[in-house]
Design a protein around this motif. Structure first.
Motif, PDB file in Angstrom:
ATOM      1  N   ALA A  65       2.501   1.355 -11.886  1.00 56.97           N
ATOM      2  CA  ALA A  65       1.902   2.037 -13.039  1.00 56.97           C
ATOM      3  C   ALA A  65       1.564   3.488 -12.739  1.00 56.97           C
ATOM      4  O   ALA A  65       1.855   4.381 -13.538  1.00 56.97           O
ATOM      5  N   HIS A  66       0.926   3.738 -11.585  1.00 54.90           N
ATOM      6  CA  HIS A  66       0.373   5.066 -11.317  1.00 54.90           C
ATOM      7  C   HIS A  66       1.288   5.996 -10.524  1.00 54.90           C
ATOM      8  O   HIS A  66       1.026   7.195 -10.457  1.00 54.90           O
ATOM      9  N   VAL A  67       2.323   5.460  -9.931  1.00 56.58           N
ATOM     10  CA  VAL A  67       3.267   6.314  -9.199  1.00 56.58           C
ATOM     11  C   VAL A  67       4.573   6.370  -9.983  1.00 56.58           C
ATOM     12  O   VAL A  67       4.835   7.317 -10.707  1.00 56.58           O
ATOM     13  N   TRP A  68       5.388   5.327  -9.880  1.00 55.80           N
ATOM     14  CA  TRP A  68       6.722   5.388 -10.480  1.00 55.80           C
ATOM     15  C   TRP A  68       6.675   5.412 -11.996  1.00 55.80           C
ATOM     16  O   TRP A  68       7.410   6.181 -12.614  1.00 55.80           O
ATOM     17  N   GLY A  69       5.823   4.630 -12.608  1.00 59.87           N
ATOM     18  CA  GLY A  69       5.724   4.645 -14.065  1.00 59.87           C
ATOM     19  C   GLY A  69       5.292   6.000 -14.595  1.00 59.87           C
ATOM     20  O   GLY A  69       5.848   6.510 -15.567  1.00 59.87           O
ATOM     21  N   ALA A  70       4.298   6.594 -13.924  1.00 62.50           N
ATOM     22  CA  ALA A  70       3.816   7.916 -14.344  1.00 62.50           C
ATOM     23  C   ALA A  70       4.901   8.980 -14.175  1.00 62.50           C
ATOM     24  O   ALA A  70       5.105   9.819 -15.057  1.00 62.50           O
ATOM     25  N   VAL A  71       5.599   8.926 -13.061  1.00 62.61           N
ATOM     26  CA  VAL A  71       6.656   9.907 -12.808  1.00 62.61           C
ATOM     27  C   VAL A  71       7.806   9.713 -13.794  1.00 62.61           C
ATOM     28  O   VAL A  71       8.291  10.674 -14.397  1.00 62.61           O
ATOM     29  N   PHE A  72       8.250   8.462 -13.988  1.00 66.85           N
ATOM     30  CA  PHE A  72       9.367   8.208 -14.902  1.00 66.85           C
ATOM     31  C   PHE A  72       9.012   8.594 -16.336  1.00 66.85           C
ATOM     32  O   PHE A  72       9.887   8.949 -17.122  1.00 66.85           O
ATOM     33  N   ALA A  73       7.730   8.550 -16.702  1.00 64.71           N
ATOM     34  CA  ALA A  73       7.324   8.941 -18.052  1.00 64.71           C
ATOM     35  C   ALA A  73       7.498  10.439 -18.278  1.00 64.71           C
ATOM     36  O   ALA A  73       7.863  10.865 -19.372  1.00 64.71           O
ATOM     37  N   ASP A  74       7.251  11.240 -17.244  1.00 66.98           N
ATOM     38  CA  ASP A  74       7.314  12.699 -17.389  1.00 66.98           C
ATOM     39  C   ASP A  74       8.605  13.327 -16.875  1.00 66.98           C
ATOM     40  O   ASP A  74       8.884  14.489 -17.171  1.00 66.98           O
ATOM     41  N   TYR A  75       9.378  12.574 -16.108  1.00 67.54           N
ATOM     42  CA  TYR A  75      10.613  13.107 -15.513  1.00 67.54           C
ATOM     43  C   TYR A  75      11.751  12.107 -15.655  1.00 67.54           C
ATOM     44  O   TYR A  75      11.541  10.901 -15.559  1.00 67.54           O
ATOM     45  N   ASP A  76      12.929  12.632 -15.857  1.00 68.23           N
ATOM     46  CA  ASP A  76      14.144  11.844 -15.693  1.00 68.23           C
ATOM     47  C   ASP A  76      14.607  12.200 -14.286  1.00 68.23           C
ATOM     48  O   ASP A  76      15.254  13.231 -14.075  1.00 68.23           O
ATOM     49  N   THR A  77      14.220  11.396 -13.312  1.00 68.64           N
ATOM     50  CA  THR A  77      14.405  11.770 -11.914  1.00 68.64           C
ATOM     51  C   THR A  77      14.650  10.540 -11.065  1.00 68.64           C
ATOM     52  O   THR A  77      14.392   9.414 -11.501  1.00 68.64           O
ATOM     53  N   ALA A  78      15.117  10.777  -9.862  1.00 63.19           N
ATOM     54  CA  ALA A  78      15.322   9.686  -8.913  1.00 63.19           C
ATOM     55  C   ALA A  78      15.341  10.248  -7.502  1.00 63.19           C
ATOM     56  O   ALA A  78      15.664  11.418  -7.291  1.00 63.19           O
ATOM     57  N   PRO A  79      15.003   9.389  -6.520  1.00 66.42           N
ATOM     58  CA  PRO A  79      15.104   9.793  -5.121  1.00 66.42           C
ATOM     59  C   PRO A  79      16.507   9.479  -4.590  1.00 66.42           C
ATOM     60  O   PRO A  79      17.032   8.383  -4.808  1.00 66.42           O
ATOM     61  N   PHE A 139      -2.723   4.038  -3.247  1.00 72.25           N
ATOM     62  CA  PHE A 139      -2.578   2.976  -4.232  1.00 72.25           C
ATOM     63  C   PHE A 139      -2.419   1.650  -3.498  1.00 72.25           C
ATOM     64  O   PHE A 139      -1.770   1.589  -2.455  1.00 72.25           O
ATOM     65  N   HIS A 140      -2.992   0.605  -4.068  1.00 72.50           N
ATOM     66  CA  HIS A 140      -2.941  -0.716  -3.435  1.00 72.50           C
ATOM     67  C   HIS A 140      -2.450  -1.743  -4.446  1.00 72.50           C
ATOM     68  O   HIS A 140      -2.995  -1.841  -5.540  1.00 72.50           O
ATOM     69  N   GLY A 141      -1.428  -2.460  -4.068  1.00 76.98           N
ATOM     70  CA  GLY A 141      -0.869  -3.498  -4.920  1.00 76.98           C
ATOM     71  C   GLY A 141       0.351  -3.016  -5.667  1.00 76.98           C
ATOM     72  O   GLY A 141       0.437  -1.853  -6.064  1.00 76.98           O
ATOM     73  N   PRO A 142       1.317  -3.898  -5.857  1.00 80.04           N
ATOM     74  CA  PRO A 142       2.560  -3.523  -6.535  1.00 80.04           C
ATOM     75  C   PRO A 142       2.354  -2.994  -7.953  1.00 80.04           C
ATOM     76  O   PRO A 142       2.946  -1.988  -8.333  1.00 80.04           O
ATOM     77  N   LYS A 143       1.517  -3.654  -8.736  1.00 78.61           N
ATOM     78  CA  LYS A 143       1.351  -3.239 -10.133  1.00 78.61           C
ATOM     79  C   LYS A 143       0.650  -1.897 -10.244  1.00 78.61           C
ATOM     80  O   LYS A 143       1.010  -1.072 -11.090  1.00 78.61           O
ATOM     81  N   GLU A 144      -0.354  -1.659  -9.387  1.00 82.05           N
ATOM     82  CA  GLU A 144      -1.034  -0.358  -9.418  1.00 82.05           C
ATOM     83  C   GLU A 144      -0.062   0.757  -9.044  1.00 82.05           C
ATOM     84  O   GLU A 144      -0.020   1.800  -9.701  1.00 82.05           O
ATOM     85  N   ALA A 145       0.733   0.530  -7.998  1.00 92.13           N
ATOM     86  CA  ALA A 145       1.697   1.555  -7.580  1.00 92.13           C
ATOM     87  C   ALA A 145       2.756   1.785  -8.648  1.00 92.13           C
ATOM     88  O   ALA A 145       3.096   2.928  -8.959  1.00 92.13           O
ATOM     89  N   ARG A 174       0.855  -1.188   0.000  1.00 91.93           N
ATOM     90  CA  ARG A 174       0.000   0.000   0.000  1.00 91.93           C
ATOM     91  C   ARG A 174       0.893   1.240   0.000  1.00 91.93           C
ATOM     92  O   ARG A 174       1.888   1.285   0.716  1.00 91.93           O
ATOM     93  N   ALA A 175       0.495   2.231  -0.786  1.00 94.50           N
ATOM     94  CA  ALA A 175       1.241   3.491  -0.853  1.00 94.50           C
ATOM     95  C   ALA A 175       0.283   4.653  -0.702  1.00 94.50           C
ATOM     96  O   ALA A 175      -0.832   4.620  -1.217  1.00 94.50           O
ATOM     97  N   ARG A 176       0.737   5.656  -0.002  1.00 98.36           N
ATOM     98  CA  ARG A 176       0.033   6.938   0.067  1.00 98.36           C
ATOM     99  C   ARG A 176       1.081   7.971  -0.324  1.00 98.36           C
ATOM    100  O   ARG A 176       2.069   8.165   0.377  1.00 98.36           O
ATOM    101  N   THR A 177       0.854   8.602  -1.470  1.00 98.97           N
ATOM    102  CA  THR A 177       1.798   9.590  -1.976  1.00 98.97           C
ATOM    103  C   THR A 177       1.197  10.986  -1.853  1.00 98.97           C
ATOM    104  O   THR A 177      -0.012  11.148  -1.723  1.00 98.97           O
TER     105      THR A 177
END
Length: 135
Positions: free
Chosen positions: A55-69, A47-53, A32-35
């Motif tokens: 797709a909707h967190v890291w995948g979405a961010v990586f699509a619009d940004y070349d970034t990292a924590p 977000f709940h579940g690895p695939k949802e997170a 589970r993630a709360r961003t």
């Protein structure tokens, strides 16, 4: 470093090279993630579940940004919560504009996998990098 902290450390290494498969392998099936609300790209929320997170967190961010924590400080509570502070650094792909946004991540590890994340970040810095004109 505790075993749980070592798992979280592997998450940062995977995120820094945008390795989605490695991120998925680290996430518990009941992850589970709360961003941060207000994250661009629809990446803020619950977000709940690895695939949802992924797709909707890291995948979405990586699509619009070349970034990292980039992690900087680590604390582990007596309850097993891992608290990491640091900065997201990178650029927005559409504008080429750099961003540097502080974060605090709260993590829980269960059965050797990350089961929970709560993220706090300066979402204004993320949006400034995407803006067509500097604010």
């Amino acid at each position: 470093m505790s075993t749980a902290s070592a798992v979280v450390k592997r998450f940062y290494a995977a995120a820094q090279v945008a390795d989605g498969a490695a991120i998925l392998a680290l996430l518990h099936p009941d992850f589970r993630a709360r961003t941060a609300p207000g994250m661009p790209c629809g990446a803020g929320g619950a977000f709940h579940g690895p695939k949802e997170a992924l797709a909707h967190v890291w995948g979405a961010v990586f699509a619009d940004y070349d970034t990292a924590p980039y992690d900087e400080t680590w604390h582990e509570t007596t309850e097993g919560i891992i608290v990491v502070t640091g900065h997201y650094r990178g650029t927005a792909r559409a504008t080429g504009r750099a961003h540097d946004a502080e974060f605090v991540h709260l993590w829980q590890v269960t059965d050797g996998q990350i089961s929970w994340l709560h993220q706090y970040t300066d979402t204004a810095r993320w949006h400034q990098a995407l803006a067509q004109e500097a604010e």
